[in-house]
Design a protein around this motif. Structure first.
Motif, PDB file in Angstrom:
ATOM      1  N   ALA A 490      15.573 -10.304 -18.811  1.00  0.00           N
ATOM      2  CA  ALA A 490      14.289  -9.836 -18.283  1.00  0.00           C
ATOM      3  C   ALA A 490      14.505  -8.518 -17.546  1.00  0.00           C
ATOM      4  O   ALA A 490      15.177  -8.478 -16.513  1.00  0.00           O
ATOM      5  CB  ALA A 490      13.688 -10.872 -17.348  1.00  0.00           C
ATOM      6  N   GLU A 492      12.647  -5.796 -15.460  1.00  0.00           N
ATOM      7  CA  GLU A 492      11.403  -5.825 -14.693  1.00  0.00           C
ATOM      8  C   GLU A 492      11.273  -4.575 -13.837  1.00  0.00           C
ATOM      9  O   GLU A 492      12.266  -4.028 -13.345  1.00  0.00           O
ATOM     10  CB  GLU A 492      11.356  -7.069 -13.812  1.00  0.00           C
ATOM     11  N   ASP A 508       3.158  -4.977 -12.060  1.00  0.00           N
ATOM     12  CA  ASP A 508       4.450  -5.614 -12.326  1.00  0.00           C
ATOM     13  C   ASP A 508       4.589  -5.786 -13.839  1.00  0.00           C
ATOM     14  O   ASP A 508       3.673  -6.287 -14.503  1.00  0.00           O
ATOM     15  CB  ASP A 508       4.537  -6.984 -11.642  1.00  0.00           C
ATOM     16  N   TYR A 509       5.757  -5.395 -14.368  1.00  0.00           N
ATOM     17  CA  TYR A 509       6.014  -5.516 -15.800  1.00  0.00           C
ATOM     18  C   TYR A 509       7.348  -6.219 -16.004  1.00  0.00           C
ATOM     19  O   TYR A 509       8.310  -5.983 -15.267  1.00  0.00           O
ATOM     20  CB  TYR A 509       6.057  -4.142 -16.462  1.00  0.00           C
ATOM     21  N   SER A 510       7.403  -7.095 -17.018  1.00  0.00           N
ATOM     22  CA  SER A 510       8.641  -7.784 -17.360  1.00  0.00           C
ATOM     23  C   SER A 510       8.734  -7.936 -18.869  1.00  0.00           C
ATOM     24  O   SER A 510       7.725  -8.213 -19.535  1.00  0.00           O
ATOM     25  CB  SER A 510       8.700  -9.158 -16.694  1.00  0.00           C
ATOM     26  N   GLY A 513       8.732 -12.349 -18.949  1.00  0.00           N
ATOM     27  CA  GLY A 513       8.161 -12.728 -17.669  1.00  0.00           C
ATOM     28  C   GLY A 513       8.238 -14.212 -17.373  1.00  0.00           C
ATOM     29  O   GLY A 513       8.160 -15.056 -18.268  1.00  0.00           O
ATOM     30  N   LYS A 528       6.245 -10.613 -23.055  1.00  0.00           N
ATOM     31  CA  LYS A 528       6.242  -9.410 -22.235  1.00  0.00           C
ATOM     32  C   LYS A 528       4.962  -9.421 -21.407  1.00  0.00           C
ATOM     33  O   LYS A 528       3.861  -9.539 -21.968  1.00  0.00           O
ATOM     34  CB  LYS A 528       6.304  -8.163 -23.109  1.00  0.00           C
TER      35      LYS A 528
END
Length: 690
Positions: A490, A492, A508-510, A513, A528
């Protein structure tokens, strides 16, 4: 003479310049006065001196006395009276110079009494501006040393030593030496000595500094019984100290009654002889100011702000009012506005230690750490014995040091995503602040669920970097998978940006996730995820938030969700708040035939409520309870609309500075795919740092 009343406030400016000017006029003008009364006899002049002294006109008496000494320089009574008047006017250094020249020479005890009078004035003068700002306690330390010398000299008369021991209590408090003040006071009480009111006030202040508020309240009350006032302009109002003693010993009702009664009693304007127009009553200002401080300290910043803002309209150049307005603005979530007022306060009075500390706290709130060390160093230089400076430095040392957080959530129920039992634990260790802008993170996450198909878990460990700038926190981190279900790392990134005191955005981006359902994890499906939010916050009273999310699953499904909420403060009283609000949300999925819960479309709304109550507090230690309730409806496409509800009760324990523990238990019930599901949750949190 001794100190017959309470010492003036530490911010008071003792008018020593005016005294010097008056004495200069006395000595320069006595010749002209003598020329206007050539027939005056010595006895007549001496009688006039005695009468003027008895009426409190000591400067006039001293002027006439110089006429006598000009014509009869060896007059014994006049020379003795000269020493007495100089002592009473505060010119004790000159009195000490003249006393040994009297004939016959004064006895050692009489000279010691003059010394004691000099010390009494030293104690008062120590409240003025220090001669050297870099040595703020030099004058106070000198008064303590001189008072100790007399109080502890066994060769002096007992009554003089006793009187000086009372003055020493005041001097010790002013010099920031509360432990010795309390020790000497307790020794006097053990010997059955009755301590006068003015000295008790100094002792009560020392007890407050040493965090013994119940004892401080008792001493304040006794001093007020002995001397209920009114007090001289240069003296402290003991009821303000009593208010703080009540507040810090959790006697909130008594604190409000004391300060509000005092504020109502004082008139807004007073007349000063010789001034045509009335002036603002400083007693009224002090009472109103401290009444506002009390309200802010018990969770009523709106009431405090309204009062202080009105006061700034009347006195915009008051550093004390500006400082407290900044503190309240900080409590209301307006750090930039607070910083402006702290800057104004420190510009008006650079010696205002509270404004410097508030300035440092505002910069910390904004994540703007570069100036904090310099500001607190200046505050330390100007008041190294000030308890608030010491606490601010300790808090800053904790904040820029190591940080540790761990939280866990353990659920039980019949949720299609969570199974019969589930759990999630996350731990974060953050390094000390690097170059005022960076931290290195170590993270661990572990989630598990007992699904009908079997057990599943999600395990990740990784590292990251967190950066800070004014109003901004951003991070980048990588968490490789440590389980057999989804072998993806991951990656992030995200930020939380407070654009103004009212607007904030976050994202917030992963690449994998943790918002992905654990049921999807069981089947090797990842997602994602992107979460964004915009928040508008008027103050602690009103807040609105809109969040959007988009999850792209590895099986081809795309989920889009939104959540909007409005929260409004409904009721506020000391240490208790009640909020109400509305929450709306929904989601859409492009594909529905998937092994995890993903309706084509669903929507929900809920009415929310929150009660938060401070159960108990002793300085940094506190325990707070919170109740959250949400009741509404859930609608899923293809199924009937039905009710949903969430209830949670929790407590937060601030065990000591830098250590916070929390727990909560909750229940949630809503339909999924037309079948009602429920879940009980126990959550635990721990934070160490600041």
């Amino acid at each position: 003479m001794g100190i017959s009343n309470a010492t003036p406030p530490r911010s008071a400016r003792v008018p020593r310049g005016r005294l010097c000017l008056a004495l200069a006029l006395v000595f320069q003008g006595h010749g002209a006065l003598a020329a206007t009364a050539p027939g005056a006899t010595r006895d007549a002049l001496m009688a006039q001196v005695r009468e003027e002294r008895s009426q409190g006109h000591r400067v006039d008496a001293l002027r006439h006395l110089q006429v006598i000494l000009g014509q009869w320089p060896d007059d014994r009574e006049a020379r003795e009276m000269n020493v007495v008047l100089l002592t009473e006017l505060g010119a004790t250094s000159r009195a000490r110079e003249l006393a040994p020249g009297l004939s016959p020479a004064p006895a050692p005890a009489d000279l010691a009494r003059i010394d004691a009078d000099h010390v009494a004035h030293e104690i008062r003068w120590a409240n003025g501006e220090p001669a050297d700002p870099a040595k703020p306690y030099a004058e106070a330390d000198r008064s303590v040393a001189d008072a100790r010398r007399i109080a502890d000299d066994p060769s002096l008369p007992a009554d003089l030593r006793r009187r000086e021991s009372f003055d020493l209590l005041v001097a010790l408090d002013q010099a920031g030496l509360p432990d010795e003040a309390i020790q000497r006071y307790e020794a006097l009480k053990k010997d059955g000595v009755g301590v006068p009111a003015y000295a008790e006030r100094g002792v009560a202040d020392a007890l407050l500094v040493r965090r013994r508020p119940l004892e401080a309240a008792a001493v304040y009350e006794d001093s007020i019984r002995k001397e209920p006032g009114p007090y001289a302009r240069t003296e402290n109002e003991p009821r303000i100290g009593l208010m703080y003693a009540y507040a810090e010993s959790n006697q909130t009702d008594k604190a409000f009654a004391t300060i509000d009664e005092l504020a109502a009693k004082e008139q807004p304007w007073v007349r000063i002889p010789g001034i045509r127009l009335p002036i603002q009553n400083p007693r009224k200002v002090d009472a109103d100011l401290n009444a506002a401080v009390l309200r802010s300290s018990v969770g009523m910043p709106r009431a405090a702000y309204d009062q202080l803002y009105a006061m700034t309209r009347e006195a915009p150049a008051s550093p004390q009012i500006r400082r407290e307005l900044g503190n309240v603005e900080l409590a209301r979530g307006w750090p930039r506005r607070a910083l402006d007022d702290f800057h104004i306060a420190t510009t008006l009075d650079r010696r205002d230690i509270g404004a410097l500390v508030g300035e440092a706290e505002a910069y910390r709130t904004l994540n703007d750490y570069a100036q904090v060390d310099d500001i607190l160093a200046e505050a330390e230089t100007r008041a190294d014995r000030n308890g608030r400076v010491d606490r601010a430095e300790r808090a800053w040392a904790r904040e820029k040091g190591w940080q540790f957080d761990i939280s866990t959530e353990q659920g039980k129920g019949s949720s299609p995503d969570y199974g019969d039992r589930d759990g999630t634990t996350q731990a974060t260790v953050a390094s000390p602040l690097i170059d005022d802008h960076w931290r290195v993170l170590a993270l661990g996450r572990y989630s598990t669920a007992d699904l009908p198909e079997g057990d599943v878990r999600r395990t990740r460990f990784g590292v990251g970097i967190r950066g800070y700038a004014q109003g901004l926190m951003a991070y980048v981190q990588a968490l490789p998978a440590a389980d057999r279900y989804v072998g993806k790392t991951a990656l992030e990134a995200g930020f939380d940006w407070s654009i103004t005191d009212h607007w904030a955005v976050a994202a917030d981006y992963s690449t994998a996730g943790d918002d992905t359902p654990l049921r999807a994890q069981y089947y090797g499906i990842s997602a994602k995820t992107l979460d964004t939010a915009v928040t508008w916050r008027a103050s602690e009273l009103t807040q609105a938030r809109v969040g959007l999310s988009r999850d792209k699953f590895s099986d081809g499904n795309t989920r889009t969700g939104w959540l909007a909420s409005v929260v409004q403060r409904l009721h506020t009283e000391p240490n208790l708040t009640i909020d109400g609000g509305v929450e709306l949300g929904g989601s859409m999925n492009t594909d529905t035939d998937r092994p995890y819960f993903n309706p084509r479309r669903d929507n929900s709304y809920a009415l929310t409520g929150r009660l938060e109550n401070l159960l108990g507090q002793f300085y940094e230690r506190s325990i707070t309870q919170r109740v959250d309730v949400a009741v509404g409806q859930y609608a899923e496409k293809g199924y009937a609309t039905d009710w949903m509800a969430t209830v949670r009760y929790g407590q937060v324990l601030q065990a000591r500075e830098g250590l916070r523990l929390g727990w909560g238990i909750g229940w949630h019930n809503q339909p999924y795919d037309g079948r009602r599901e429920h879940r009980f949750v126990l959550d635990l949190t721990l934070h160490w740092g600041e």
